[in-house]
Design a protein around this motif. Structure first.
Motif, PDB file in Angstrom:
ATOM      1  N   PHE A  65       0.821  -1.197   0.000  1.00 47.59           N
ATOM      2  CA  PHE A  65       0.000   0.000   0.000  1.00 47.59           C
ATOM      3  C   PHE A  65       0.857   1.249   0.000  1.00 47.59           C
ATOM      4  O   PHE A  65       2.030   1.249   0.367  1.00 47.59           O
ATOM      5  N   THR A  96       5.805   3.796   0.418  1.00 46.83           N
ATOM      6  CA  THR A  96       5.034   2.564   0.421  1.00 46.83           C
ATOM      7  C   THR A  96       5.524   1.601   1.497  1.00 46.83           C
ATOM      8  O   THR A  96       6.639   1.726   2.001  1.00 46.83           O
ATOM      9  N   SER A 143       0.314  -0.826   8.490  1.00 44.80           N
ATOM     10  CA  SER A 143       0.091   0.585   8.184  1.00 44.80           C
ATOM     11  C   SER A 143       0.535   1.501   9.314  1.00 44.80           C
ATOM     12  O   SER A 143       0.914   2.657   9.078  1.00 44.80           O
ATOM     13  N   PHE A 330      -8.636   3.719   3.975  1.00 47.65           N
ATOM     14  CA  PHE A 330      -8.061   2.949   2.883  1.00 47.65           C
ATOM     15  C   PHE A 330      -8.973   2.993   1.658  1.00 47.65           C
ATOM     16  O   PHE A 330     -10.202   2.974   1.783  1.00 47.65           O
ATOM     17  N   PHE A 354      -4.494   5.864   2.887  1.00 47.62           N
ATOM     18  CA  PHE A 354      -3.711   4.791   2.289  1.00 47.62           C
ATOM     19  C   PHE A 354      -4.433   4.273   1.052  1.00 47.62           C
ATOM     20  O   PHE A 354      -5.667   4.302   0.985  1.00 47.62           O
ATOM     21  N   TYR A 356      -4.485   0.736  -1.206  1.00 45.64           N
ATOM     22  CA  TYR A 356      -4.043  -0.632  -1.486  1.00 45.64           C
ATOM     23  C   TYR A 356      -3.654  -0.724  -2.956  1.00 45.64           C
ATOM     24  O   TYR A 356      -4.422  -0.313  -3.828  1.00 45.64           O
TER      25      TYR A 356
END
Length: 357
Positions: A65, A96, A143, A330, A354, A356
């Protein structure tokens, strides 16, 4: 007479070595035009290519991610900032978390989780030293090592403690206080014994600051008169400021700083999207820095990278016991990254963004 058995077992033909697995195909987003405001899909070109195998001392990393901080928009501008401007035509840079998919470097074996500048792409290949291995706690999500236990936590802790050098009992004001860095600053400030006032956009963010982050007061810059609320919540003036935004709110703060106030200038997000104050409307209260013998000091988190392990060890117990709260959002697929950036620009995010991959 032969000593061979009458029915000798034939020697099996050697099994050929399996063909080496072909390197994976990569999908990468390249910046091809510089935004002048919000970020659009047309500013990018998506390209696919076959990755090469890692050479000696190199790794092939599969990105899991991408973190989307406000500063990413600053990198897209034509002018250099604390990093050189993002070159047009190249893969858009980005921080990342990934996993080593193939390795030709003993220190980073296959399966190692890593963090670094993997960019807006599915795979990355190059020197192993470009990545930091993550020795994660099993109860902490990956994360979090980009948030409180990563650059965001390092920025908050070192910016507050090293740049501002606060003393228990002082009053701290934090702008963009509900953001990923600002909210950590608020909570660290409370642990250090400060009176903390956070400034954020909207009642939901202010309520979260009060109920979850434990601030002493919250100001909604969209709906409140900031100057009046600062007078109410900081009746003895302001000793410490953690500044993330700039613009008119900073002017209201500068009017109220105390003698020997310290201001950490972490960023000026109000300028990242190309906005500039009209002539004659830049901050007008800078003279109060002189009057109050105050200090305003800019800082860049990469100057504190040697302290990452120290700060991570300090903050990890707070994350584990739930006393250092943070929020994350996300979205799926790199095609959602421009939208995530624009949510930040509009103040619609409720935590660190974030994507993915």
């Amino acid at each position: 007479m032969s000593n061979l058995p009458s029915n000798p077992t034939p020697t099996p033909a050697p099994t050929p070595d399996p063909a080496p697995e072909q390197p994976p195909e990569n999908t990468a987003w390249h910046l091809i035009a510089r935004p002048t405001g919000l970020v659009e899909r047309d500013h990018f070109e998506v390209r696919t290519s076959r990755m090469r195998a890692p050479k000696s001392g190199e790794v092939l990393v599969r990105n899991i991610f991408l973190m989307v901080p406000a500063s990413m928009r600053l990198w897209m501008n034509a002018d250099d900032s604390y990093l050189p401007a993002q070159p047009l035509g190249e893969v858009m840079r980005g921080i990342t978390v990934g996993v080593v998919d193939r390795s030709n470097a003993p220190d980073l074996p296959v399966g190692t989780f890593v963090t670094g500048m993997g960019g807006w792409q599915r795979f990355w290949v190059g020197p192993a030293h470009a990545w930091e291995p993550l020795r994660r706690h099993p109860d902490i999500p990956l994360s979090t090592y980009l948030g409180p236990l990563g650059l965001q936590g390092l920025t908050a802790y070192c910016g507050l403690t090293d740049v501002c050098q606060p003393v228990a009992g002082e009053t701290l004001v934090v702008t963009a206080a509900a953001g990923n860095v600002g909210s950590l600053v608020c909570q660290i400030g409370k642990r250090l014994g400060l009176r903390v006032v956070g400034i954020a956009g909207g009642p939901e963010k202010c309520e979260w600051l009060l109920e979850s982050c434990g601030v002493d007061g919250a100001i909604d810059y969209r709906n409140d008169d900031v100057g009046t609320r600062l007078d109410q919540l900081c009746p003895d003036g302001i000793d410490v400021v953690f500044e993330n935004v700039g613009g008119p709110v900073l002017d209201r703060i500068l009017e109220r700083i105390n003698r020997n106030a310290r201001i950490a200038l972490c960023g000026l997000v109000s300028t990242y999207y190309g906005a500039r104050p009209p002539a004659g409307q830049s901050p007008v209260n800078l003279m109060n820095l002189v009057n109050q013998r105050a200090t305003m000091r800019g800082f860049i988190v990469r100057d504190y990278l040697p302290r990452m392990a120290e700060v991570r060890d300090l903050l990890t117990p707070w994350v584990l016991d739930g006393s250092l709260v943070h929020r994350e959002e996300f979205s799926a697929g790199l095609e959602s990254a421009p939208t995530a950036m624009n949510r930040l620009a509009r103040g619609e995010n409720l935590g660190l963004q974030f994507v993915y991959i």
